[in-house]
Enzyme design. Structure first.
Site, PDB file in Angstrom:
ATOM      1  N   TYR A 208      37.678  42.196  32.692  1.00 52.90           N
ATOM      2  CA  TYR A 208      37.373  43.013  33.878  1.00 52.90           C
ATOM      3  C   TYR A 208      35.856  43.130  34.078  1.00 52.90           C
ATOM      4  O   TYR A 208      35.355  43.078  35.204  1.00 52.90           O
ATOM      5  CB  TYR A 208      37.997  44.410  33.755  1.00 52.90           C
ATOM      6  CG  TYR A 208      39.445  44.450  34.218  1.00 52.90           C
ATOM      7  CD1 TYR A 208      40.491  44.519  33.319  1.00 52.90           C
ATOM      8  CD2 TYR A 208      39.743  44.398  35.584  1.00 52.90           C
ATOM      9  CE1 TYR A 208      41.815  44.544  33.745  1.00 52.90           C
ATOM     10  CE2 TYR A 208      41.068  44.437  36.024  1.00 52.90           C
ATOM     11  CZ  TYR A 208      42.091  44.500  35.103  1.00 52.90           C
ATOM     12  OH  TYR A 208      43.412  44.512  35.544  1.00 52.90           O
TER      13      TYR A 208
ATOM     14  N   ASN B 230      41.948  45.010  47.732  1.00 57.16           N
ATOM     15  CA  ASN B 230      40.864  44.402  46.966  1.00 57.16           C
ATOM     16  C   ASN B 230      40.018  45.452  46.254  1.00 57.16           C
ATOM     17  O   ASN B 230      39.906  46.593  46.700  1.00 57.16           O
ATOM     18  CB  ASN B 230      39.976  43.554  47.894  1.00 57.16           C
ATOM     19  CG  ASN B 230      40.757  42.412  48.525  1.00 57.16           C
ATOM     20  OD1 ASN B 230      41.845  42.092  48.066  1.00 57.16           O
ATOM     21  ND2 ASN B 230      40.227  41.842  49.591  1.00 57.16           N
TER      22      ASN B 230
ATOM     23  N   HIS C 213      44.172  49.841  45.510  1.00 53.35           N
ATOM     24  CA  HIS C 213      44.234  49.452  44.093  1.00 53.35           C
ATOM     25  C   HIS C 213      42.949  49.753  43.348  1.00 53.35           C
ATOM     26  O   HIS C 213      42.661  49.140  42.332  1.00 53.35           O
ATOM     27  CB  HIS C 213      44.586  47.952  43.973  1.00 53.35           C
ATOM     28  CG  HIS C 213      45.953  47.637  44.454  1.00 53.35           C
ATOM     29  ND1 HIS C 213      46.362  46.374  44.751  1.00 53.35           N
ATOM     30  CD2 HIS C 213      47.018  48.445  44.695  1.00 53.35           C
ATOM     31  CE1 HIS C 213      47.644  46.403  45.165  1.00 53.35           C
ATOM     32  NE2 HIS C 213      48.044  47.655  45.142  1.00 53.35           N
TER      33      HIS C 213
ATOM     34  N   CYS D   5      39.400  60.840  29.041  1.00 55.80           N
ATOM     35  CA  CYS D   5      38.852  62.037  29.724  1.00 55.80           C
ATOM     36  C   CYS D   5      38.551  61.794  31.193  1.00 55.80           C
ATOM     37  O   CYS D   5      38.198  62.727  31.920  1.00 55.80           O
ATOM     38  CB  CYS D   5      37.583  62.510  28.988  1.00 55.80           C
ATOM     39  SG  CYS D   5      36.157  61.430  29.227  1.00 55.80           S
TER      40      CYS D   5
ATOM     41  N   CYS E 107      33.608  61.143  25.182  1.00 53.64           N
ATOM     42  CA  CYS E 107      34.672  61.612  24.264  1.00 53.64           C
ATOM     43  C   CYS E 107      35.072  60.554  23.235  1.00 53.64           C
ATOM     44  O   CYS E 107      35.960  60.796  22.399  1.00 53.64           O
ATOM     45  CB  CYS E 107      35.912  62.006  25.076  1.00 53.64           C
ATOM     46  SG  CYS E 107      36.872  60.593  25.671  1.00 53.64           S
TER      47      CYS E 107
ATOM     48  N   THR F 141      46.864  38.105  52.238  1.00 51.90           N
ATOM     49  CA  THR F 141      47.681  38.670  51.163  1.00 51.90           C
ATOM     50  C   THR F 141      48.997  37.918  51.058  1.00 51.90           C
ATOM     51  O   THR F 141      49.540  37.442  52.045  1.00 51.90           O
ATOM     52  CB  THR F 141      47.958  40.174  51.369  1.00 51.90           C
ATOM     53  OG1 THR F 141      48.711  40.670  50.250  1.00 51.90           O
ATOM     54  CG2 THR F 141      48.717  40.446  52.657  1.00 51.90           C
ATOM     55  N   SER F 142      49.490  37.837  49.815  1.00 51.97           N
ATOM     56  CA  SER F 142      50.759  37.139  49.581  1.00 51.97           C
ATOM     57  C   SER F 142      51.943  38.087  49.708  1.00 51.97           C
ATOM     58  O   SER F 142      53.090  37.698  49.556  1.00 51.97           O
ATOM     59  CB  SER F 142      50.756  36.529  48.167  1.00 51.97           C
ATOM     60  OG  SER F 142      50.590  37.584  47.220  1.00 51.97           O
TER      61      SER F 142
ATOM     62  N   ASN G 257      46.300  33.871  57.679  1.00 53.64           N
ATOM     63  CA  ASN G 257      46.484  33.262  56.371  1.00 53.64           C
ATOM     64  C   ASN G 257      46.604  31.750  56.585  1.00 53.64           C
ATOM     65  O   ASN G 257      47.272  31.330  57.532  1.00 53.64           O
ATOM     66  CB  ASN G 257      47.788  33.810  55.754  1.00 53.64           C
ATOM     67  CG  ASN G 257      47.864  33.615  54.253  1.00 53.64           C
ATOM     68  OD1 ASN G 257      47.558  32.523  53.751  1.00 53.64           O
ATOM     69  ND2 ASN G 257      48.219  34.653  53.530  1.00 53.64           N
TER      70      ASN G 257
ATOM     71  N   ALA H 204      40.374  33.356  56.943  1.00 61.94           N
ATOM     72  CA  ALA H 204      39.861  34.592  57.553  1.00 61.94           C
ATOM     73  C   ALA H 204      38.432  34.421  58.044  1.00 61.94           C
ATOM     74  O   ALA H 204      38.067  34.898  59.132  1.00 61.94           O
ATOM     75  CB  ALA H 204      39.926  35.720  56.527  1.00 61.94           C
TER      76      ALA H 204
END
Ligand code: BV8
Length: 242
Positions: free
Chosen positions: A69, A104, A121, A132, A147, A185-186, A210, A229
């Site tokens: 990430y 996104n 999301h 915390c 913490c 988007t799918s 799309n 797009a």
């Protein structure tokens, strides 16, 4: 799409009072942000989604899940919004009522000037502590300074609820709009995938943008605009507001 159909759609956009734009990873593809499925560099082909994008797998697969990430967050800071993001921000400035509902997490819509944005999301801007809830920085190791808990991205993982109120805001806007664009988007992830359906059931025109229409909504009041797009949306905006 035939030119006169595109012109009719542009005329509809130019006169619409309430517009919703619903986006997925495809709107960021031309910025160089990998999508999740189908594409050659799809994210879910590179890692096992259960090990990184579910809470249990994320906790179990440290530090790899954190680093995955953190690398995605770094990538989103390196890339730039594309013409599709800017066209969506342009539409927002020109219509009376507008809401952008995005799946996104890359912050590219906001960097392109979109203001009225619901992030269904979450986002990769600042990680937070699993324990915390304190927000933190993308540091080397995922240890909360407040913490000592485990840090995580501030995104909605699978089997986690969406941010409180986010879907309600999206639903209210979709059910009262004249026109909803579903871009890149799918339609595979619930409950986000309900957003275009709310609009369709309420009688709004739904426009799908799309390059691949497999699995996309179709039928009454639905227009399928095949293309990228970053090409289709700027062309439509130029036609709507020459
Ligand atoms: C929840 C994390 C309650 C952040 C993501 C069985 C059946 C149905 C549903 C379920 C089920 N079992 C469980 C569920 C619910 C589950 C779900 O939907 N699972 C799926 C896999 C079936 N949903 C959840 O868990 C949600 N929470 O329901 O809570 C609950 C509680 C307990 C137990 C169960 C339920 C939470 C969902 C959020 C998950 N988080 N990611 C991150 O890492 O990013 S989902 C992930 O997929 C991303 O967030 C992404 O936004 C989302 C959707 O993907 P897309 O954006 O559509 O991207 P994709 O690559 O798929 O498609 C790209 C598209 O762009 C393609 O169509 C392509 O053709 C197009 N494209 C490409 N280039 C371009 C383009 N378009 C335009 N221009 C281009 N240039």
């Amino acid at each position: 799409m035939a030119q006169n159909d595109l012109e009719n759609l542009a005329a509809l956009l130019a006169t619409a009072k309430r517009v919703v734009v619903f986006t997925g990873a495809g709107v960021s593809a031309e910025s160089g942000v990998p999508t999740f499925r189908q594409a050659a560099n799809a994210l879910w082909d590179e890692v096992d989604v259960r090990n990184f994008a579910y809470p249990t797998g994320y906790r179990r697969n440290q530090p790899n899940a954190w680093r995955w990430y953190a690398a995605r967050a770094a990538k989103t800071r390196e890339v730039s919004p594309n013409a599709g993001h800017f066209a969506i921000a342009d539409i927002e400035r020109r219509v009376d009522e507008f809401l952008l509902v995005t799946q996104n997490i890359d912050n590219l819509h906001q960097r392109a000037g979109s203001r009225n944005v619901v992030e269904l999301h979450g986002n990769l801007r600042e990680p937070r502590c699993f324990e915390c809830g304190a927000h933190a920085a993308w540091a080397q190791d995922p240890v909360c300074e407040a913490c000592g808990g485990l840090l995580r991205p501030d995104v909605v993982m699978f089997e986690e609820e969406l941010p409180a109120g986010a879907l309600d805001l999206a639903r209210e806007a979709a059910e009262s709009c004249d026109l909803l664009f579903s871009v890149g988007t799918s339609n595979l992830v619930w409950p986000a995938t309900e957003v275009p359906r709310y609009a369709q059931r309420a009688g709004a025109r739904v426009v799908i943008v799309n390059p691949d229409m497999e699995g996309q909504p179709w039928g009454h009041h639905v227009t399928q605009l095949v293309g990228a797009a970053g090409e289709v949306l700027p062309a439509l905006v130029r036609l709507a507001w020459p």
